[in-house]
Design a protein around this motif. Structure first.
Motif, PDB file in Angstrom:
ATOM      1  N   LYS A  40      -0.034   2.493  -5.224  1.00 48.86           N
ATOM      2  CA  LYS A  40      -1.120   3.136  -4.184  1.00 48.86           C
ATOM      3  C   LYS A  40      -0.497   3.539  -2.831  1.00 48.86           C
ATOM      4  CE  LYS A  40      -4.476   0.086  -5.231  1.00 48.86           C
ATOM      5  NZ  LYS A  40      -5.734  -0.489  -5.212  1.00 48.86           N
ATOM      6  N   GLY A  41       0.788   3.338  -2.614  1.00 44.17           N
ATOM      7  CA  GLY A  41       1.380   3.684  -1.488  1.00 44.17           C
ATOM      8  C   GLY A  41       0.890   2.764  -0.391  1.00 44.17           C
ATOM      9  N   GLU A  42       0.205   1.642  -0.485  1.00 48.64           N
ATOM     10  CA  GLU A  42      -0.232   0.522   0.403  1.00 48.64           C
ATOM     11  C   GLU A  42       0.804  -0.524   0.857  1.00 48.64           C
ATOM     12  OE1 GLU A  42      -4.743   0.929  -1.546  1.00 48.64           O
ATOM     13  OE2 GLU A  42      -3.611  -0.942  -1.390  1.00 48.64           O
ATOM     14  N   GLU A  59       8.536   2.824  -7.925  1.00 40.90           N
ATOM     15  CA  GLU A  59       8.762   4.064  -7.324  1.00 40.90           C
ATOM     16  C   GLU A  59       8.632   5.348  -8.200  1.00 40.90           C
ATOM     17  OE1 GLU A  59       8.712   5.800  -3.571  1.00 40.90           O
ATOM     18  OE2 GLU A  59       8.612   3.896  -4.117  1.00 40.90           O
ATOM     19  N   ASP A  90       5.510  -1.379   0.830  1.00 41.48           N
ATOM     20  CA  ASP A  90       6.739  -0.853   0.730  1.00 41.48           C
ATOM     21  C   ASP A  90       7.660  -2.116   0.521  1.00 41.48           C
ATOM     22  OD1 ASP A  90       7.252  -1.802   3.127  1.00 41.48           O
ATOM     23  OD2 ASP A  90       7.593   0.291   4.069  1.00 41.48           O
ATOM     24  N   LYS A 124       5.072   5.981  -9.484  1.00 38.57           N
ATOM     25  CA  LYS A 124       4.493   6.598  -8.196  1.00 38.57           C
ATOM     26  C   LYS A 124       4.519   8.065  -8.251  1.00 38.57           C
ATOM     27  CE  LYS A 124       5.067   5.234  -3.716  1.00 38.57           C
ATOM     28  NZ  LYS A 124       5.323   4.594  -2.617  1.00 38.57           N
ATOM     29  N   ALA A 125       5.715   8.340  -8.577  1.00 40.37           N
ATOM     30  CA  ALA A 125       6.294   9.856  -8.510  1.00 40.37           C
ATOM     31  C   ALA A 125       5.719  10.505  -9.386  1.00 40.37           C
ATOM     32  CB  ALA A 125       7.833  10.047  -8.321  1.00 40.37           C
ATOM     33  N   TRP A 182       1.944  -0.999  -4.256  1.00 39.99           N
ATOM     34  CA  TRP A 182       3.039  -0.221  -4.211  1.00 39.99           C
ATOM     35  C   TRP A 182       2.717   1.159  -4.776  1.00 39.99           C
ATOM     36  CZ3 TRP A 182       8.127  -1.868  -2.901  1.00 39.99           C
ATOM     37  CH2 TRP A 182       9.356  -0.816  -3.011  1.00 39.99           C
ATOM     38  N   LEU A 209      -5.135   7.046  -8.170  1.00 38.77           N
ATOM     39  CA  LEU A 209      -4.306   8.126  -7.544  1.00 38.77           C
ATOM     40  C   LEU A 209      -4.497   9.401  -8.283  1.00 38.77           C
ATOM     41  CD1 LEU A 209      -0.764   6.101  -7.626  1.00 38.77           C
ATOM     42  CD2 LEU A 209      -2.099   7.119  -5.775  1.00 38.77           C
ATOM     43  N   SER A 220      -4.604   1.611 -11.096  1.00 41.95           N
ATOM     44  CA  SER A 220      -3.716   2.219  -9.996  1.00 41.95           C
ATOM     45  C   SER A 220      -3.851   3.568 -10.198  1.00 41.95           C
ATOM     46  CB  SER A 220      -2.439   1.575  -9.743  1.00 41.95           C
ATOM     47  OG  SER A 220      -2.821   0.138  -9.358  1.00 41.95           O
TER      48      SER A 220
END
Length: 409
Positions: free
Chosen positions: A55-57, A138, A59, A141-142, A53, A169, A165
């Protein structure tokens, strides 16, 4: 005789609760099932939050245990965005945060655990994050990316996964740990040293033996972590990963037996025969080690969901399982079976420098636990030996030229 038409209310829509709901239908339960979840989305896998999640892989849809329509299609009433606030065992009522009252015949508590807070100045600043939910992931990640500075407070598995992670990023990452080594409460020194070296090669820095005394910020946003020696570690965001505590208050207030979690038997049944507790909130028997323990892992959540669903539907109890868990960091897969209880010897198999080895924890000539890095045979065979309690030859176990099949034989 089990009443397959009973109304089962499941409080908690995490991995344990969602699995229990699905298994009840699979096992033939025909009565009403109500699944109550505090989050706005249906049950999902949580381990990838610190990895895929971030790493955007992945959702929410990719991680969902079941598609949303599964619940309606199977007659499971899914109530999202609400939590239980009061349990009245007589007359079997559960009051929700929105004022609704649910009557149940059978109740399953799957309320999980929550992250521990640090009671220090500045703990209310923005940018102080934890990682228990999709919303947490989320927000994290932001907050991370190239040029960002991320502080991770806590050198346990979650903290190290977040660090890996974060580096993937492009963020600068520093891990702050109170103990003199990483994973001090959960792993042996060889594993701690290996992970520290591997993370340092990937650009993570460490502050070990460092106690956090507070956080500083500007305009309400965290800008640094203050340490007991007076230094301040600068950061743009900080993840707090210093452990978790079970959400057992509603059970304790209702008079159920609790002990660092809700006390259950091997059916996952509590001191009230109409109430079960599963997953991170449950303080459960561990027959292999002749003790009670609270476990935070997906395999434990699945096992206890099976135990409860079998007991409710009158099926034979599932076979006992050896507890296990895993951690993914960079290209490393750590697989752990068992717990290092009552250990009198630690045995290393393989060379850590190769990035492929295992650490066995023994009590006499029986394996209590194995920690395997990129070594599936050691994990799988070690898990088998923990379960069947067969004695092993230490000489063969320590010799990587002897196959694990030979060790087991």
């Amino acid at each position: 005789m089990t009443d397959l038409g009973a109304h089962v209310v499941i409080l908690g829509a995490g991995h344990a609760g969602g699995t229990a709901a699905a298994l009840l239908r699979q096992y033939g339960h025909t009565g009403k099932i109500t699944l109550v979840g505090e989050e706005p989305i249906p049950p999902y896998q949580r381990p990838p939050l610190s990895k895929a999640w971030l790493k955007g892989e992945a959702d929410a849809d990719a991680l969902a245990l079941k598609p949303l329509e599964f619940y309606a299609d199977n007659g499971i009433d899914f109530l999202a965005g609400v939590r239980g606030v009061k349990l009245a065992r007589s007359p079997k009522e559960l009051t929700l945060s929105d004022g609704r009252v649910l009557n149940y015949d059978i109740l399953i508590l799957a309320t999980g655990a929550r992250a521990l807070k640090l009671p220090v100045p500045g703990a209310d600043l923005s940018g102080l994050l934890e990682l228990r939910t999709a919303a947490d992931a989320e927000a994290l990640k932001a907050a991370v990316g190239p040029g960002k500075r991320l502080a991770v407070v806590g050198g346990g598995y979650i903290g190290l996964e977040v660090a890996a992670s974060g580096r993937a990023l492009g963020a600068e990452v520093v891990v702050i740990e109170r103990e003199p080594r990483l994973l001090a409460r959960v792993a042996c020194e060889a594993l701690s040293t290996f992970f520290r070296t591997y993370h340092e090669k990937n650009g993570v820095t460490f502050e070990l033996g460092a106690s956090v005394t507070g956080f500083v910020g500007e305009n309400g946003q965290v800008t640094g972590v203050t340490l007991a020696d007076g230094r301040t570690v600068p950061c743009d965001a900080a993840v707090i990963g210093v452990g978790a505590t079970p959400n057992d208050e509603i059970a304790a207030d209702a008079g159920l037996d609790t002990a660092r979690g809700v006390v259950v038997n091997l059916e996952a049944r509590t001191s009230d025969p109409a109430i079960f507790a599963i997953g991170d909130v449950a303080h459960r028997p561990m027959p292999i080690y002749d003790r009670m323990f609270r476990m935070e892992s997906v395999p434990n959540a699945l096992e206890q969901a099976k135990q409860a669903a079998c007991a409710i539907t009158g099926r034979p109890a599932p076979a006992g399982e050896v507890p296990w868990q895993w951690s993914d960091q960079y290209d490393l897969k750590l697989q752990i079976a068992g717990y290092a209880f009552d250990v009198d010897e630690v045995l290393l198999r393989g060379d850590p420098a190769s990035g492929k080895f295992a650490v066995f924890h023994l009590k006499g000539d029986q394996i209590q636990s194995v920690e395997a890095i990129n070594s599936p045979p050691e994990f799988m065979m070690g898990k088998q030996l923990i379960g069947n309690r067969k004695p092993v030859s230490k000489a063969k176990l320590a010799d990587p030229t002897v196959s694990m099949k030979e060790v087991v034989a």
